[in-house]
Design a protein around this motif. Structure first.
Motif, PDB file in Angstrom:
ATOM      1  N   ALA A  94       4.165  -6.997   0.148  1.00 13.46           N
ATOM      2  CA  ALA A  94       4.275  -5.960   1.164  1.00 13.46           C
ATOM      3  C   ALA A  94       3.051  -5.058   1.114  1.00 13.46           C
ATOM      4  O   ALA A  94       2.451  -4.852   0.052  1.00 13.46           O
ATOM      5  CB  ALA A  94       5.539  -5.144   0.956  1.00 13.46           C
ATOM      6  N   ALA A  95       2.702  -4.476   2.278  1.00 16.29           N
ATOM      7  CA  ALA A  95       1.555  -3.574   2.356  1.00 16.29           C
ATOM      8  C   ALA A  95       1.773  -2.565   3.479  1.00 16.29           C
ATOM      9  O   ALA A  95       2.739  -2.653   4.238  1.00 16.29           O
ATOM     10  CB  ALA A  95       0.272  -4.371   2.591  1.00 16.29           C
ATOM     11  N   ASP A  96       0.832  -1.630   3.597  1.00 10.85           N
ATOM     12  CA  ASP A  96       0.921  -0.595   4.630  1.00 10.85           C
ATOM     13  C   ASP A  96       2.154   0.277   4.432  1.00 10.85           C
ATOM     14  O   ASP A  96       3.132   0.215   5.185  1.00 10.85           O
ATOM     15  CB  ASP A  96       0.908  -1.205   6.033  1.00 10.85           C
ATOM     16  N   PHE A  97       2.086   1.101   3.376  1.00  7.89           N
ATOM     17  CA  PHE A  97       3.162   2.038   3.085  1.00  7.89           C
ATOM     18  C   PHE A  97       3.250   3.087   4.192  1.00  7.89           C
ATOM     19  O   PHE A  97       2.241   3.634   4.642  1.00  7.89           O
ATOM     20  CB  PHE A  97       2.885   2.708   1.737  1.00  7.89           C
ATOM     21  N   ILE A  98       4.482   3.363   4.617  1.00 10.21           N
ATOM     22  CA  ILE A  98       4.687   4.335   5.692  1.00 10.21           C
ATOM     23  C   ILE A  98       5.119   5.668   5.089  1.00 10.21           C
ATOM     24  O   ILE A  98       4.396   6.658   5.126  1.00 10.21           O
ATOM     25  CB  ILE A  98       5.753   3.838   6.682  1.00 10.21           C
ATOM     26  N   GLU A  99       6.311   5.696   4.542  1.00 14.04           N
ATOM     27  CA  GLU A  99       6.846   6.886   3.906  1.00 14.04           C
ATOM     28  C   GLU A  99       8.121   6.512   3.178  1.00 14.04           C
ATOM     29  O   GLU A  99       8.668   5.444   3.390  1.00 14.04           O
ATOM     30  CB  GLU A  99       7.154   7.980   4.936  1.00 14.04           C
ATOM     31  N   GLY A 100       8.589   7.400   2.309  1.00 15.94           N
ATOM     32  CA  GLY A 100       9.836   7.165   1.598  1.00 15.94           C
ATOM     33  C   GLY A 100       9.606   6.660   0.190  1.00 15.94           C
ATOM     34  O   GLY A 100       8.519   6.814  -0.374  1.00 15.94           O
ATOM     35  N   SER A 101      10.620   6.056  -0.385  1.00 14.79           N
ATOM     36  CA  SER A 101      10.523   5.533  -1.735  1.00 14.79           C
ATOM     37  C   SER A 101       9.615   4.311  -1.782  1.00 14.79           C
ATOM     38  O   SER A 101       9.741   3.415  -0.945  1.00 14.79           O
ATOM     39  CB  SER A 101      11.912   5.147  -2.248  1.00 14.79           C
ATOM     40  N   LEU A 102       8.737   4.265  -2.768  1.00 10.42           N
ATOM     41  CA  LEU A 102       7.796   3.143  -2.875  1.00 10.42           C
ATOM     42  C   LEU A 102       8.508   1.818  -3.142  1.00 10.42           C
ATOM     43  O   LEU A 102       7.991   0.771  -2.798  1.00 10.42           O
ATOM     44  CB  LEU A 102       6.781   3.410  -3.979  1.00 10.42           C
ATOM     45  N   LEU A 103       9.678   1.858  -3.732  1.00 11.75           N
ATOM     46  CA  LEU A 103      10.384   0.623  -4.048  1.00 11.75           C
ATOM     47  C   LEU A 103      11.438   0.269  -3.003  1.00 11.75           C
ATOM     48  O   LEU A 103      12.257  -0.625  -3.223  1.00 11.75           O
ATOM     49  CB  LEU A 103      11.028   0.736  -5.442  1.00 11.75           C
ATOM     50  N   ALA A 104      11.399   0.942  -1.867  1.00 12.57           N
ATOM     51  CA  ALA A 104      12.315   0.623  -0.773  1.00 12.57           C
ATOM     52  C   ALA A 104      11.601  -0.249   0.247  1.00 12.57           C
ATOM     53  O   ALA A 104      10.501   0.081   0.697  1.00 12.57           O
ATOM     54  CB  ALA A 104      12.822   1.903  -0.110  1.00 12.57           C
ATOM     55  N   SER A 105      12.219  -1.351   0.655  1.00 12.69           N
ATOM     56  CA  SER A 105      11.554  -2.269   1.587  1.00 12.69           C
ATOM     57  C   SER A 105      11.291  -1.632   2.939  1.00 12.69           C
ATOM     58  O   SER A 105      10.341  -1.997   3.625  1.00 12.69           O
ATOM     59  CB  SER A 105      12.387  -3.539   1.757  1.00 12.69           C
ATOM     60  N   THR A 106      12.090  -0.653   3.304  1.00  9.30           N
ATOM     61  CA  THR A 106      11.909   0.024   4.596  1.00  9.30           C
ATOM     62  C   THR A 106      10.661   0.893   4.633  1.00  9.30           C
ATOM     63  O   THR A 106      10.274   1.376   5.697  1.00  9.30           O
ATOM     64  CB  THR A 106      13.127   0.902   4.910  1.00  9.30           C
ATOM     65  N   SER A 107      10.027   1.101   3.482  1.00 13.69           N
ATOM     66  CA  SER A 107       8.838   1.952   3.409  1.00 13.69           C
ATOM     67  C   SER A 107       7.549   1.208   3.734  1.00 13.69           C
ATOM     68  O   SER A 107       6.488   1.832   3.794  1.00 13.69           O
ATOM     69  CB  SER A 107       8.728   2.570   2.009  1.00 13.69           C
ATOM     70  N   PHE A 108       7.620  -0.112   3.917  1.00 17.02           N
ATOM     71  CA  PHE A 108       6.423  -0.917   4.191  1.00 17.02           C
ATOM     72  C   PHE A 108       6.550  -1.614   5.538  1.00 17.02           C
ATOM     73  O   PHE A 108       7.636  -2.021   5.926  1.00 17.02           O
ATOM     74  CB  PHE A 108       6.231  -1.959   3.091  1.00 17.02           C
ATOM     75  N   LYS A 109       5.412  -1.770   6.241  1.00 15.61           N
ATOM     76  CA  LYS A 109       5.478  -2.386   7.561  1.00 15.61           C
ATOM     77  C   LYS A 109       4.789  -3.741   7.654  1.00 15.61           C
ATOM     78  O   LYS A 109       4.950  -4.428   8.661  1.00 15.61           O
ATOM     79  CB  LYS A 109       4.895  -1.444   8.617  1.00 15.61           C
ATOM     80  N   ALA A 110       4.057  -4.148   6.635  1.00 18.65           N
ATOM     81  CA  ALA A 110       3.403  -5.456   6.664  1.00 18.65           C
ATOM     82  C   ALA A 110       4.000  -6.335   5.575  1.00 18.65           C
ATOM     83  O   ALA A 110       4.134  -5.894   4.421  1.00 18.65           O
ATOM     84  CB  ALA A 110       1.898  -5.312   6.446  1.00 18.65           C
ATOM     85  N   TRP A 111       4.317  -7.583   5.942  1.00 19.18           N
ATOM     86  CA  TRP A 111       4.986  -8.486   5.015  1.00 19.18           C
ATOM     87  C   TRP A 111       4.378  -9.879   5.067  1.00 19.18           C
ATOM     88  O   TRP A 111       3.974 -10.351   6.137  1.00 19.18           O
ATOM     89  CB  TRP A 111       6.483  -8.576   5.353  1.00 19.18           C
ATOM     90  N   GLY A 112       4.353 -10.531   3.916  1.00 24.83           N
ATOM     91  CA  GLY A 112       3.955 -11.925   3.863  1.00 24.83           C
ATOM     92  C   GLY A 112       5.141 -12.820   4.160  1.00 24.83           C
ATOM     93  O   GLY A 112       6.259 -12.348   4.388  1.00 24.83           O
ATOM     94  N   GLN A 113       4.890 -14.127   4.141  1.00 23.31           N
ATOM     95  CA  GLN A 113       5.929 -15.090   4.492  1.00 23.31           C
ATOM     96  C   GLN A 113       6.859 -15.393   3.328  1.00 23.31           C
ATOM     97  O   GLN A 113       7.936 -15.965   3.518  1.00 23.31           O
ATOM     98  CB  GLN A 113       5.295 -16.398   4.987  1.00 23.31           C
ATOM     99  N   GLY A 114       6.469 -15.021   2.119  1.00 26.03           N
ATOM    100  CA  GLY A 114       7.304 -15.218   0.943  1.00 26.03           C
ATOM    101  C   GLY A 114       6.930 -16.467   0.167  1.00 26.03           C
ATOM    102  O   GLY A 114       6.410 -17.438   0.724  1.00 26.03           O
ATOM    103  N   THR A 115       7.196 -16.428  -1.130  1.00 28.18           N
ATOM    104  CA  THR A 115       6.991 -17.583  -1.995  1.00 28.18           C
ATOM    105  C   THR A 115       8.199 -17.686  -2.928  1.00 28.18           C
ATOM    106  O   THR A 115       8.650 -16.690  -3.494  1.00 28.18           O
ATOM    107  CB  THR A 115       5.660 -17.463  -2.781  1.00 28.18           C
ATOM    108  N   GLN A 116       8.726 -18.898  -3.052  1.00 23.14           N
ATOM    109  CA  GLN A 116       9.975 -19.100  -3.795  1.00 23.14           C
ATOM    110  C   GLN A 116       9.714 -19.208  -5.288  1.00 23.14           C
ATOM    111  O   GLN A 116       8.811 -19.931  -5.729  1.00 23.14           O
ATOM    112  CB  GLN A 116      10.683 -20.370  -3.311  1.00 23.14           C
ATOM    113  N   VAL A 117      10.522 -18.489  -6.060  1.00 23.39           N
ATOM    114  CA  VAL A 117      10.513 -18.588  -7.517  1.00 23.39           C
ATOM    115  C   VAL A 117      11.900 -19.044  -7.961  1.00 23.39           C
ATOM    116  O   VAL A 117      12.899 -18.430  -7.601  1.00 23.39           O
ATOM    117  CB  VAL A 117      10.172 -17.235  -8.175  1.00 23.39           C
ATOM    118  N   THR A 118      11.940 -20.137  -8.718  1.00 24.94           N
ATOM    119  CA  THR A 118      13.204 -20.667  -9.214  1.00 24.94           C
ATOM    120  C   THR A 118      13.135 -20.792 -10.728  1.00 24.94           C
ATOM    121  O   THR A 118      12.225 -21.438 -11.254  1.00 24.94           O
ATOM    122  CB  THR A 118      13.515 -22.030  -8.589  1.00 24.94           C
ATOM    123  N   VAL A 119      14.072 -20.161 -11.407  1.00 22.81           N
ATOM    124  CA  VAL A 119      14.098 -20.186 -12.869  1.00 22.81           C
ATOM    125  C   VAL A 119      15.381 -20.890 -13.315  1.00 22.81           C
ATOM    126  O   VAL A 119      16.479 -20.450 -12.982  1.00 22.81           O
ATOM    127  CB  VAL A 119      14.047 -18.768 -13.456  1.00 22.81           C
TER     128      VAL A 119
END
Length: 121
Positions: A94-119
């Protein structure tokens, strides 16, 4: 808006390590890693200020994961050690922080497509 491309996910046994990477197309103030397991909300893993604004970790990451940013390469990393089966999830940059808690997903507006991690146990 910054474009983000993640890489580095995969399958690993419990106790193993993985390093995730995320290349950003431009400058952004904060960058972070979030994850979403099936049936669960997106969770903040770690966030870093790209201009020396500190590092912030979610409880699940403290002591095991390390976030880093290479300004010259405009690349974000997440080093994950001592992985557990409960770390299995899709990991998003995630990138482009807007406002709010840094660990809240709603605080960011740019997102990647994701990468899967399986343990596995």
């Amino acid at each position: 808006q910054v474009r983000l491309v993640e890489s580095g996910g995969g399958s690993v046994q419990a106790g193993g390590s993985l390093r995730l990477s995320c290349v950003a197309s431009g400058y952004t103030n904060f960058m972070g890693w979030f994850r979403a397991a099936p049936g669960k909300e997106r969770e903040g893993v770690a966030v870093i200020g790209t201009g020396g604004g500190g590092e912030y970790y979610g409880d699940s990451a403290k002591g095991r994961f390390t976030i880093a940013h290479d300004s010259a390469k405009n690349t974000l990393y997440l080093q994950m050690n001592r992985l557990k089966p409960e770390d299995t999830a899709m990991y998003y940059c995630a990138a482009d922080f807007i406002e709010g808690s840094l660990l809240a997903s709603t605080s960011f507006k740019a997102w990647g497509q994701g990468t899967q991690v399986t343990v596995s146990a």
